[in-house]
Design a protein around this motif. Sequence first.
Motif, PDB file in Angstrom:
ATOM      1  N   ALA A   1      55.404  72.098  58.732  1.00  0.00           N
ATOM      2  CA  ALA A   1      55.332  70.709  59.689  1.00  0.00           C
ATOM      3  C   ALA A   1      55.464  70.146  58.487  1.00  0.00           C
ATOM      4  O   ALA A   1      55.549  69.144  58.389  1.00  0.00           O
ATOM      5  N   SER A   2      54.864  70.624  56.974  1.00  0.00           N
ATOM      6  CA  SER A   2      54.467  70.114  55.487  1.00  0.00           C
ATOM      7  C   SER A   2      55.980  70.041  55.227  1.00  0.00           C
ATOM      8  O   SER A   2      55.759  69.430  53.567  1.00  0.00           O
ATOM      9  N   GLY A   3      57.251  70.840  55.051  1.00  0.00           N
ATOM     10  CA  GLY A   3      58.423  70.217  54.493  1.00  0.00           C
ATOM     11  C   GLY A   3      58.422  71.373  53.887  1.00  0.00           C
ATOM     12  O   GLY A   3      59.182  71.601  52.412  1.00  0.00           O
ATOM     13  N   ALA A   4      58.101  72.477  53.806  1.00  0.00           N
ATOM     14  CA  ALA A   4      56.967  73.769  53.027  1.00  0.00           C
ATOM     15  C   ALA A   4      57.681  74.810  53.585  1.00  0.00           C
ATOM     16  O   ALA A   4      58.495  75.448  55.007  1.00  0.00           O
ATOM     17  N   ARG A   5      58.473  76.013  52.514  1.00  0.00           N
ATOM     18  CA  ARG A   5      58.775  76.865  52.692  1.00  0.00           C
ATOM     19  C   ARG A   5      58.192  77.712  52.236  1.00  0.00           C
ATOM     20  O   ARG A   5      57.414  78.840  52.176  1.00  0.00           O
ATOM     21  N   TRP A   6      58.239  79.091  52.912  1.00  0.00           N
ATOM     22  CA  TRP A   6      57.748  80.442  53.102  1.00  0.00           C
ATOM     23  C   TRP A   6      57.899  80.641  51.912  1.00  0.00           C
ATOM     24  O   TRP A   6      56.777  81.264  51.615  1.00  0.00           O
ATOM     25  N   GLU A   7      58.601  80.484  51.257  1.00  0.00           N
ATOM     26  CA  GLU A   7      59.246  81.148  49.702  1.00  0.00           C
ATOM     27  C   GLU A   7      58.535  79.833  48.733  1.00  0.00           C
ATOM     28  O   GLU A   7      58.101  80.580  47.356  1.00  0.00           O
ATOM     29  N   ASP A   8      57.377  78.949  48.846  1.00  0.00           N
ATOM     30  CA  ASP A   8      56.381  78.069  48.298  1.00  0.00           C
ATOM     31  C   ASP A   8      55.367  78.683  47.820  1.00  0.00           C
ATOM     32  O   ASP A   8      54.421  78.098  47.368  1.00  0.00           O
ATOM     33  N   LEU A   9      54.953  79.681  48.759  1.00  0.00           N
ATOM     34  CA  LEU A   9      53.310  79.986  49.079  1.00  0.00           C
ATOM     35  C   LEU A   9      53.480  80.824  47.496  1.00  0.00           C
ATOM     36  O   LEU A   9      54.477  81.183  46.767  1.00  0.00           O
ATOM     37  N   VAL A  10      52.219  80.281  46.728  1.00  0.00           N
ATOM     38  CA  VAL A  10      51.984  80.859  45.243  1.00  0.00           C
ATOM     39  C   VAL A  10      50.448  81.428  45.943  1.00  0.00           C
ATOM     40  O   VAL A  10      50.722  82.973  44.433  1.00  0.00           O
ATOM     41  N   ASP A  11      49.978  81.190  46.634  1.00  0.00           N
ATOM     42  CA  ASP A  11      48.488  81.948  45.949  1.00  0.00           C
ATOM     43  C   ASP A  11      47.850  82.035  47.988  1.00  0.00           C
ATOM     44  O   ASP A  11      48.170  81.388  48.590  1.00  0.00           O
ATOM     45  N   VAL A  12      48.019  83.461  48.160  1.00  0.00           N
ATOM     46  CA  VAL A  12      47.550  83.975  48.613  1.00  0.00           C
ATOM     47  C   VAL A  12      45.919  84.700  49.281  1.00  0.00           C
ATOM     48  O   VAL A  12      45.801  85.456  48.649  1.00  0.00           O
ATOM     49  N   THR A  13      44.489  83.946  49.792  1.00  0.00           N
ATOM     50  CA  THR A  13      43.507  84.355  50.247  1.00  0.00           C
ATOM     51  C   THR A  13      42.805  84.974  51.557  1.00  0.00           C
ATOM     52  O   THR A  13      43.368  84.430  52.785  1.00  0.00           O
ATOM     53  N   VAL A  14      43.297  86.462  51.810  1.00  0.00           N
ATOM     54  CA  VAL A  14      43.281  86.942  53.379  1.00  0.00           C
ATOM     55  C   VAL A  14      41.951  87.635  53.840  1.00  0.00           C
ATOM     56  O   VAL A  14      40.588  88.199  52.892  1.00  0.00           O
ATOM     57  N   PHE A  15      41.517  86.704  54.654  1.00  0.00           N
ATOM     58  CA  PHE A  15      39.681  87.185  55.241  1.00  0.00           C
ATOM     59  C   PHE A  15      39.833  88.508  55.761  1.00  0.00           C
ATOM     60  O   PHE A  15      40.502  88.175  57.100  1.00  0.00           O
ATOM     61  N   LEU A  16      39.480  89.278  55.615  1.00  0.00           N
ATOM     62  CA  LEU A  16      39.499  90.695  56.511  1.00  0.00           C
ATOM     63  C   LEU A  16      37.764  91.426  57.955  1.00  0.00           C
ATOM     64  O   LEU A  16      36.774  91.256  56.137  1.00  0.00           O
ATOM     65  N   THR A  17      37.970  90.983  58.977  1.00  0.00           N
ATOM     66  CA  THR A  17      36.379  91.171  58.955  1.00  0.00           C
ATOM     67  C   THR A  17      36.202  92.914  59.502  1.00  0.00           C
ATOM     68  O   THR A  17      34.754  93.034  59.121  1.00  0.00           O
ATOM     69  N   ASP A  18      37.733  94.107  59.018  1.00  0.00           N
ATOM     70  CA  ASP A  18      36.991  94.764  58.705  1.00  0.00           C
ATOM     71  C   ASP A  18      38.277  95.608  57.680  1.00  0.00           C
ATOM     72  O   ASP A  18      39.136  95.763  58.358  1.00  0.00           O
ATOM     73  N   MET A  19      37.123  95.335  56.360  1.00  0.00           N
ATOM     74  CA  MET A  19      38.154  96.346  55.068  1.00  0.00           C
ATOM     75  C   MET A  19      38.788  97.174  55.735  1.00  0.00           C
ATOM     76  O   MET A  19      39.959  98.593  55.138  1.00  0.00           O
ATOM     77  N   ALA A  20      37.731  98.469  55.644  1.00  0.00           N
ATOM     78  CA  ALA A  20      38.421  99.986  55.700  1.00  0.00           C
ATOM     79  C   ALA A  20      38.996 100.144  57.168  1.00  0.00           C
ATOM     80  O   ALA A  20      40.018 101.189  56.325  1.00  0.00           O
ATOM     81  N   ARG A  21      38.763  99.280  57.997  1.00  0.00           N
ATOM     82  CA  ARG A  21      39.676 100.160  58.730  1.00  0.00           C
ATOM     83  C   ARG A  21      41.162  99.155  58.964  1.00  0.00           C
ATOM     84  O   ARG A  21      42.601  99.432  59.234  1.00  0.00           O
ATOM     85  N   ASP A  22      41.445  98.067  58.423  1.00  0.00           N
ATOM     86  CA  ASP A  22      42.261  97.130  58.761  1.00  0.00           C
ATOM     87  C   ASP A  22      43.190  96.370  57.240  1.00  0.00           C
ATOM     88  O   ASP A  22      44.581  96.060  57.242  1.00  0.00           O
ATOM     89  N   PHE A  23      42.584  97.209  56.366  1.00  0.00           N
ATOM     90  CA  PHE A  23      43.569  96.893  55.394  1.00  0.00           C
ATOM     91  C   PHE A  23      44.946  97.574  55.070  1.00  0.00           C
ATOM     92  O   PHE A  23      45.764  97.347  54.287  1.00  0.00           O
ATOM     93  N   LYS A  24      45.428  98.748  55.316  1.00  0.00           N
ATOM     94  CA  LYS A  24      46.745  99.548  55.242  1.00  0.00           C
ATOM     95  C   LYS A  24      47.471  99.401  56.346  1.00  0.00           C
ATOM     96  O   LYS A  24      48.446  98.290  55.654  1.00  0.00           O
ATOM     97  N   GLY A  25      46.250  99.131  57.485  1.00  0.00           N
ATOM     98  CA  GLY A  25      47.346  98.181  58.679  1.00  0.00           C
ATOM     99  C   GLY A  25      48.051  96.848  57.648  1.00  0.00           C
ATOM    100  O   GLY A  25      48.990  96.469  57.879  1.00  0.00           O
ATOM    101  N   TYR A  26      47.417  96.043  57.631  1.00  0.00           N
ATOM    102  CA  TYR A  26      47.477  94.684  57.333  1.00  0.00           C
ATOM    103  C   TYR A  26      48.380  94.965  55.614  1.00  0.00           C
ATOM    104  O   TYR A  26      49.736  94.091  55.607  1.00  0.00           O
ATOM    105  N   ASN A  27      48.124  95.312  55.096  1.00  0.00           N
ATOM    106  CA  ASN A  27      49.382  95.720  53.829  1.00  0.00           C
ATOM    107  C   ASN A  27      50.634  95.855  54.452  1.00  0.00           C
ATOM    108  O   ASN A  27      51.741  95.361  53.331  1.00  0.00           O
ATOM    109  N   ALA A  28      50.364  96.876  55.462  1.00  0.00           N
ATOM    110  CA  ALA A  28      51.472  97.473  55.515  1.00  0.00           C
ATOM    111  C   ALA A  28      52.859  95.936  56.656  1.00  0.00           C
ATOM    112  O   ALA A  28      54.051  95.699  55.890  1.00  0.00           O
ATOM    113  N   VAL A  29      51.760  95.080  56.532  1.00  0.00           N
ATOM    114  CA  VAL A  29      52.680  93.644  57.835  1.00  0.00           C
ATOM    115  C   VAL A  29      53.004  92.705  56.352  1.00  0.00           C
ATOM    116  O   VAL A  29      54.443  92.263  56.238  1.00  0.00           O
TER     117      VAL A  29
END
Length: 141
Positions: free
Chosen positions: A75-103
């Motif tokens: 919608a902004s005229g950008a592409r997936w490949e234009d991402l340069v920085d992502v901050t990820v917030f997880l509510t259960d780091m111990a349980r979810d980091f591995k699964g998130y990292n796989a995706v």
Amino acid sequence: MSDAIDAGGAPRPVGSYPHARRVGNLLFLSGIGPRDPESNAVPGNEYAADGSVLRHDIGAQAHAVFANVRAVLEASGARWEDLVDVTVFLTDMARDFKGYNAVWSEHFPEPAAAPCRTTLGIDALPTPIAIELKCIAAFKE
């Protein structure tokens, strides 16, 4: 001077802010979660009779949040490949980091081409979601 972006294909913000704001060749996305843009449902959540979340599926939520980020980028005229920085917030780091990292690895199979990333474990998010992304993209001039 900056331009606010309202992305019709992404879930409505839960507060009074735009989906994104373009400043020069940079695009700053507000926090994007996995809510379904049409139904507002949270993919992978299982609820108790009182409405509290019993379980969540981080894989389902991670795929949905990536789809929502893509919708805002497009919608902004950008592409997936234009991402340069992502901050990820997880509510259960111990349980979810591995699964998130796989995706993440599915969406960014080449580490050298992936955006920079910081992952934080937090207590809660404002809706019953387990993940939120804050992204910055750079337009190619």
